[in-house]
Scaffold this motif. Structure first.
Motif, short mmCIF file in Angstrom:
data_model
loop_
_atom_site.label_atom_id
_atom_site.label_comp_id
_atom_site.label_asym_id
_atom_site.label_seq_id
_atom_site.Cartn_x
_atom_site.Cartn_y
_atom_site.Cartn_z
N VAL A 770 0.85 -1.20 0.00
CA VAL A 770 0.00 0.00 0.00
C VAL A 770 0.88 1.24 0.00
O VAL A 770 1.82 1.35 0.80
CB VAL A 770 -0.94 0.02 1.22
N ASN A 771 0.58 2.19 -0.89
CA ASN A 771 1.27 3.47 -0.93
C ASN A 771 0.73 4.36 0.19
O ASN A 771 -0.46 4.66 0.25
CB ASN A 771 1.05 4.12 -2.29
N ASP A 772 1.62 4.81 1.09
CA ASP A 772 1.17 5.58 2.25
C ASP A 772 0.56 6.92 1.86
O ASP A 772 -0.33 7.42 2.55
CB ASP A 772 2.35 5.83 3.20
N GLN A 773 1.05 7.50 0.73
CA GLN A 773 0.54 8.82 0.35
C GLN A 773 -0.85 8.73 -0.27
O GLN A 773 -1.75 9.50 0.05
CB GLN A 773 1.50 9.50 -0.64
N THR A 774 -1.03 7.78 -1.18
CA THR A 774 -2.30 7.69 -1.91
C THR A 774 -3.26 6.67 -1.34
O THR A 774 -4.42 6.63 -1.73
CB THR A 774 -2.04 7.32 -3.38
N GLN A 775 -2.75 5.83 -0.41
CA GLN A 775 -3.54 4.73 0.14
C GLN A 775 -4.03 3.78 -0.96
O GLN A 775 -5.03 3.08 -0.80
CB GLN A 775 -4.73 5.26 0.96
N GLN A 776 -3.33 3.77 -2.07
CA GLN A 776 -3.62 2.86 -3.17
C GLN A 776 -2.59 1.74 -3.17
O GLN A 776 -1.45 1.91 -2.71
CB GLN A 776 -3.59 3.59 -4.52
N SER A 777 -2.96 0.61 -3.73
CA SER A 777 -2.02 -0.52 -3.80
C SER A 777 -0.90 -0.20 -4.79
O SER A 777 -1.13 0.28 -5.89
CB SER A 777 -2.74 -1.79 -4.25
N GLN A 778 0.34 -0.46 -4.37
CA GLN A 778 1.49 -0.35 -5.26
C GLN A 778 2.11 -1.73 -5.51
O GLN A 778 3.22 -1.86 -6.00
CB GLN A 778 2.54 0.59 -4.69
N GLN A 779 1.33 -2.76 -5.17
CA GLN A 779 1.83 -4.12 -5.25
C GLN A 779 2.27 -4.49 -6.66
O GLN A 779 3.34 -5.07 -6.86
CB GLN A 779 0.75 -5.09 -4.76
N SER A 780 1.45 -4.17 -7.67
CA SER A 780 1.74 -4.59 -9.03
C SER A 780 3.05 -3.98 -9.54
O SER A 780 3.89 -4.67 -10.13
CB SER A 780 0.60 -4.20 -9.97
N LEU A 793 4.77 -7.06 6.06
CA LEU A 793 5.08 -5.98 7.00
C LEU A 793 6.30 -5.17 6.58
O LEU A 793 6.56 -4.11 7.16
CB LEU A 793 5.30 -6.55 8.41
N GLU A 794 7.03 -5.65 5.62
CA GLU A 794 8.22 -4.93 5.17
C GLU A 794 7.84 -3.80 4.21
O GLU A 794 6.73 -3.77 3.67
CB GLU A 794 9.20 -5.92 4.55
N SER A 795 8.74 -2.87 4.02
CA SER A 795 8.45 -1.64 3.29
C SER A 795 9.22 -1.58 1.99
O SER A 795 10.34 -2.09 1.88
CB SER A 795 8.80 -0.41 4.14
N ALA A 796 8.62 -0.93 0.98
CA ALA A 796 9.28 -0.78 -0.31
C ALA A 796 8.64 0.37 -1.06
O ALA A 796 7.47 0.72 -0.85
CB ALA A 796 9.18 -2.06 -1.12
N MET A 797 9.41 0.94 -1.99
CA MET A 797 8.89 1.99 -2.86
C MET A 797 9.71 2.02 -4.14
O MET A 797 10.92 1.77 -4.14
CB MET A 797 8.95 3.35 -2.17
N VAL A 798 9.03 2.26 -5.26
CA VAL A 798 9.67 2.50 -6.55
C VAL A 798 9.49 3.97 -6.86
O VAL A 798 8.35 4.47 -6.92
CB VAL A 798 9.06 1.63 -7.67
N VAL A 799 10.58 4.70 -7.02
CA VAL A 799 10.51 6.14 -7.24
C VAL A 799 11.46 6.54 -8.37
O VAL A 799 12.48 5.89 -8.61
CB VAL A 799 10.88 6.92 -5.95
#
Length: 967
Positions: A770-780, A793-799
């Motif tokens: 889940v994207n913390d800013q948009t509350q949308q799924s970023q799983q895909s 429970l682990e964290s990740a982001m693609v930026v």
């Protein structure tokens, strides 16, 4: 379409997370099972055991949970192959020892340990016992056996076991090399993970015939000759039985070794892979092929749909690549095996069996694609691109407007000749590696990137395509290599239908039998005439208007010669050793000698000029075909080997191959490691050759592991994006997954923040789906990178980040929790112009498992290297307001095998050389402020490395580890 190199994405997985010990140098990427007399291996389906047969009669049982050898089964004698039932209820084990003319296969009940001997009478020719055994899905098993030790040939029956009642019968319907009498000795069998297809490799026979068995239909496929020695050739079959992978070329020298991927049902060729020589295995659950490479001593994972490389694993010891069968181990049926649950790989090595846990082992990135060894060259007609084939299977597109390698297409195998359609719509590429039964030409659509395989039935002497040439009448022609001596046919390709036929009317050096191997094909700019140069001593013309060959040019002795044909087909150029003859077509009438070098030849496509490479002077000579005088000389810019008529004599695709563009404006010449492009029609002083080479080595990612605590003792990773283009990266914070690597006290719920150089928050994340800013799924999006965390429970982001700026990734424990955590920064666009310029991590360094462990990856060409400086900073942090800095940090640098590369305590002194390095460090502009801080200056090739920061004398405190890439 062609893959644009600037947008290539490489999947990189964690490095530091696999390290679960605290003693420098003790790190391992695998577990060694010290069973030296092993023969065959198989995993159970429950994920509990690996079973290993031995030459002294034991089935060794390795417990995957405890990582210990458990009590096994002593069956006595000498054991060979084994297999396990689909429900793990029993093992079948091949017994090599024959007693009273009776052969045996042991059936071991895995619930009770009881052993039943399945017996069969043996003939006079097979007293060495059972060799291979596999189980099929239809309650049948197949057994092959060996000759008596004093025999060297003869037929052996293929036996089938009915597993319902343990009875044995002979299958006379198998397409064995000896007809209904049976197979050669030591025929090897592989099976699919679903037990539905078996793959038979008939050994000890030069033609190397293979066939498959369909358990559902209870029938065998046709037999085809691989023309390879298969006695010890690694092989595997895919999980659903659709693909067979076979190492070909054993016995013909290491230069011909490659993996052939073929359809298992009919052996239609799919793909060739070079570099894999010591073991292959398909994943039982996913579309992945694993292969073991020598030299680099790595396991490489490929996507078995498109055969893109996914990642690599360091073996942990040297793996050699013996070129001859006599140098291989006696029983190598399953050198590499995968567990049914897809978690483990087991590899036989010189020291025993190496076990890899795919959930936690360090995954190295695929090396960046490099130019490699160039082979064929062709310009397009628009003046925009030069296309280059390579011995590593890559087809490169060089942009003549930007002077960059801007795209590549991975065709696999080893590519040779290449030609382009007159309308630039497609390329025809010669594949230098053949399949089990077929060779292929590859037609690449330049608009869509689609590849059409044009197969041909090869004969036993052939070893892949050599050269290709497209004529103006919709036909193309191709030649092949031969393994040693002998002749081969010229093949004709109908480009409209894709059909491939042979031409028996060519006046080659072998007469009606065809031409010698490695015959060259050149064509005029208008494609009305093709010039075929046979190194066996013949040359002849093909006329596209009449579709006729001949007459032969009977000058003889043109061993490894170069040829060329003028723009309108009226003139021919032919080189014999150091002498070049120029004359009119079709038979070299009015021939005259032309002193224009010793290697490649090419006619200008717009002017009456013939160019030749002079390797002794490293120049290209321009020769006026009207006046028969030398016009100019073009400096190549680097050394090109001279062809002085000795051995080896140069030939096409060696350094010195020359091509001219379609407009009379450019030349391209191959050199030992690159391609040089020379501009024509300008003043000599302005002709600066453009060098085409691969990408340089660079930093691809960092991953640092340490104990995450509150406040200033959070895990803080910093990095800078260099270059002038935005950079796409993946950032992860890992905690719970570390327990699979045996890390105690892991961070239970990590959070992640990304801040810019002003400290402003850009992105934050708690749970990666889940994207913390948009509350949308970023799983895909994260899963598309193949770097998704194993725990929710682990964290990740693609930026995507702007260049020339610094960024900070901060890992904390949710709710102020603490524990061992891992922060990782991955470069998802390693081929782009912007790169990770430097990377650093700050945190609290403790003792034992609490030291700071930073992993980083250097990517690029395998020949390339990166100049780096690694720093461990402690006392200097006081100026940044840190109250408890590590007073005397020590940094140790290790490679992916855990070998210590360098160690430093105080930066002014080189610990290895015991000499001052103060001047060198100061010259970088990165000298630490405190004498007790540590620095390593080094040059590293592509690979994975680990920097460990500890406190001298087991001291503790906050420190920073930094890795900078130097110019």
């Amino acid at each position: 379409m062609f893959r644009i190199a600037r947008s290539q994405t490489t999947a990189l997985l964690l490095i530091a997370s696999t390290i679960a010990v605290s003693v420098p140098g003790a790190y391992s990427q695998s577990t060694l099972i010290p069973v030296l007399n092993r023969r065959d291996m198989v995993f159970d389906h429950a994920g509990r055991y690996l079973y290993i047969t031995t030459s002294d009669g034991w089935v060794r049982r390795y417990n995957l949970a405890t990582q210990e050898l458990a009590p096994g089964y002593n069956l006595e004698g000498a054991l060979n192959g084994l297999d396990i039932a689909p429900d793990d209820s029993f093992l079948l084990v091949a017994q090599d020892v024959v007693t009273n003319s009776v052969g045996r296969v042991h059936r071991v009940d895995l619930n009770t340990g009881a052993t039943t001997n399945i017996i069969y009478p043996v003939g006079d020719s097979e007293k060495a016992g059972a060799w291979e055994v596999v189980i099929a899905a239809n309650q049948r098993a197949f057994v092959t056996s060996s000759y008596a030790h004093d025999l060297s040939s003869g037929a052996i029956p293929l036996r089938e076991i009915d597993l319902a009642n343990n009875t044995v019968r002979t299958r006379s319907d198998a397409p064995g090399a000896y007809g209904n009498r049976g197979l050669p000795q030591r025929t090897r069998i592989q099976r699919s993970a679903d037990y539905r297809r078996c793959y038979f490799l008939q050994a000890d026979i030069d033609s190397g015939p293979v066939f498959s068995y369909d358990a559902e239909a209870d029938s065998f496929s046709r037999s085809v000759a691989s023309s390879s020695f298969l006695s010890r050739a690694p092989a595997a079959i895919s999980r659903d039985g659709t693909l067979a992978a076979t190492v070909l070329g054993i016995g013909y020298g290491s230069t011909d070794l490659h993996v052939s991927i073929d359809r298992a049902a009919d052996f239609k060729h799919v793909r060739s892979i070079v570099g894999i020589v010591r073991g292959v295995a398909f994943d039982p659950l996913s579309d992945v092929l694993y292969g073991v490479t020598a030299g680099a001593s790595q396991v490489i994972a490929y996507d078995s749909n498109n055969f893109e490389e996914k990642f690599r694993i360091a073996v942990g010891e040297s793996i050699s690549a013996p070129p001859e069968p006599s140098q291989l181990a006696d029983f190598t049926s399953r050198v590499l095996v995968a567990s049914p649950d897809g978690r483990f790989l087991a590899l036989q090595t010189p020291t025993g069996v190496r076990l890899f846990d795919l959930l936690s082992v360090a995954r190295l990135p695929a090396p960046q694609p490099s130019l490699g060894k160039p082979q064929g060259l062709v310009f397009d007609h628009s003046g925009r691109y030069l296309y280059i084939t390579t011995a590593s299977g890559l087809l490169w597109r060089y942009n003549l407007l930007t002077n960059r390698l801007d795209a590549q297409h991975d065709l696999g195998g080893a590519l040779r000749g290449v030609d382009i359609a007159s309308d630039d719509s497609f390329l025809l590429v010669g594949q230098g590696k053949q399949g089990i039964a077929e060779g292929v030409f590859e037609q690449v659509d330049l608009n869509t990137g689609a590849v059409r395989l044009l197969p041909y039935r090869r004969d036993e002497r052939e070893s892949g395509v050599w050269d290709v040439g497209i004529a103006s009448n919709g036909l193309a022609f191709a030649t092949t290599r031969t393994r040693s001596t002998g002749s081969t046919r010229v093949r004709q390709v109908n480009l409209a239908t894709g059909s491939v036929t042979t031409r028996a009317d060519t006046p080659g050096s072998s007469g009606s039998a065809g031409v010698a191997g490695s015959t060259q094909i050149e064509h005029s700019a208008d494609r009305t005439r093709l010039f075929v140069v046979d190194p066996g001593g013949a040359a002849f013309i093909y006329d596209a208007a009449t579709n006729v060959f001949g007459p032969p040019i009977a000058n003889g002795g043109y061993l490894h010669s170069y040829g060329a044909v003028s723009r309108d087909g009226s003139l021919l150029g032919l080189r014999k050793s150091l002498s070049t003859t120029v004359g009119t077509a079709p038979s070299l009438d009015s021939a005259r000698s032309a002193p224009i070098g010793d290697s490649g030849l090419a006619f200008d496509a717009a002017n009456d000029v013939l160019y030749g490479v002079d390797g002794s002077a490293d120049v290209v000579v321009a020769f006026d075909t009207g006046s028969f005088r030398q016009k100019e000389r073009f400096a190549i810019g680097e050394d090109v080997p001279a062809n002085l008529g000795g051995s080896p004599i140069l030939r096409k695709f060696d350094a010195g191959t020359l091509v001219a563009d379609q407009r009379g404006a450019l030349l391209a010449v191959t050199t030992p490691d690159s391609v040089r492009v020379l501009a024509l029609g300008t003043k000599a002083s302005a002709r600066v050759p453009t060098t085409i080479a691969g990408h340089s080595a660079q930093l691809l990612n960092v991953s640092t592991r340490m104990r995450v605590q509150r406040g200033d003792n959070a895990l803080i990773g910093g990095f800078i994006v260099g270059g002038d283009r935005p950079k796409r990266v993946m950032i992860r914070a890992i905690g719970p997954s570390l327990r699979t690597s045996g890390v105690p006290g892991y961070l239970p719920n990590p959070t992640l923040e990304l801040r810019d150089e002003s400290g402003a928050l850009l992105v934050s994340n708690d749970n990666w789906k889940v994207n913390d800013q948009t509350q949308q799924s970023q799983q895909s999006e994260i899963e598309d990178s193949e770097l998704q965390p194993a725990n929710d429970l682990e964290s990740a982001m693609v930026v995507t980040l702007q260049p020339q700026r610094g960024y900070t990734a901060i890992t904390r424990g949710k709710g102020d929790s603490s524990g061992v955590g891992l922060v990782e920064i991955y470069d998802l666009e390693p081929a782009s112009e912007s790169q990770l310029a430097n990377i650093s991590t700050r945190g609290l360094v403790e003792t034992g498992d609490g030291v700071m462990i930073a992993g980083f990856i250097v990517g690029g060409t395998q020949q390339g290297a990166a100049n780096l400086i690694v720093r461990a900073i402690g006392p200097s942090l006081r100026t940044a307001g840190i109250e408890n800095p590590l007073e005397n940090p020590v940094v140790a640098l290790h490679d992916s095998n855990g070998t210590l590369i360098a160690l430093n305590d105080n930066w002014q002194m080189n610990d290895q050389a015991r000499l001052s390095q103060e001047g060198e460090v100061r010259a970088t502009g990165l000298a630490p402020a405190a004498a007790s801080e540590a620095v390593i200056l080094t040059t590293l090739p592509a690979g994975a490395y680990t920097a460990i920061v500890s406190g001298k004398g087991n001291t503790v405190g906050t420190a920073v580890v930094e890795v900078y890439r130097l110019p």
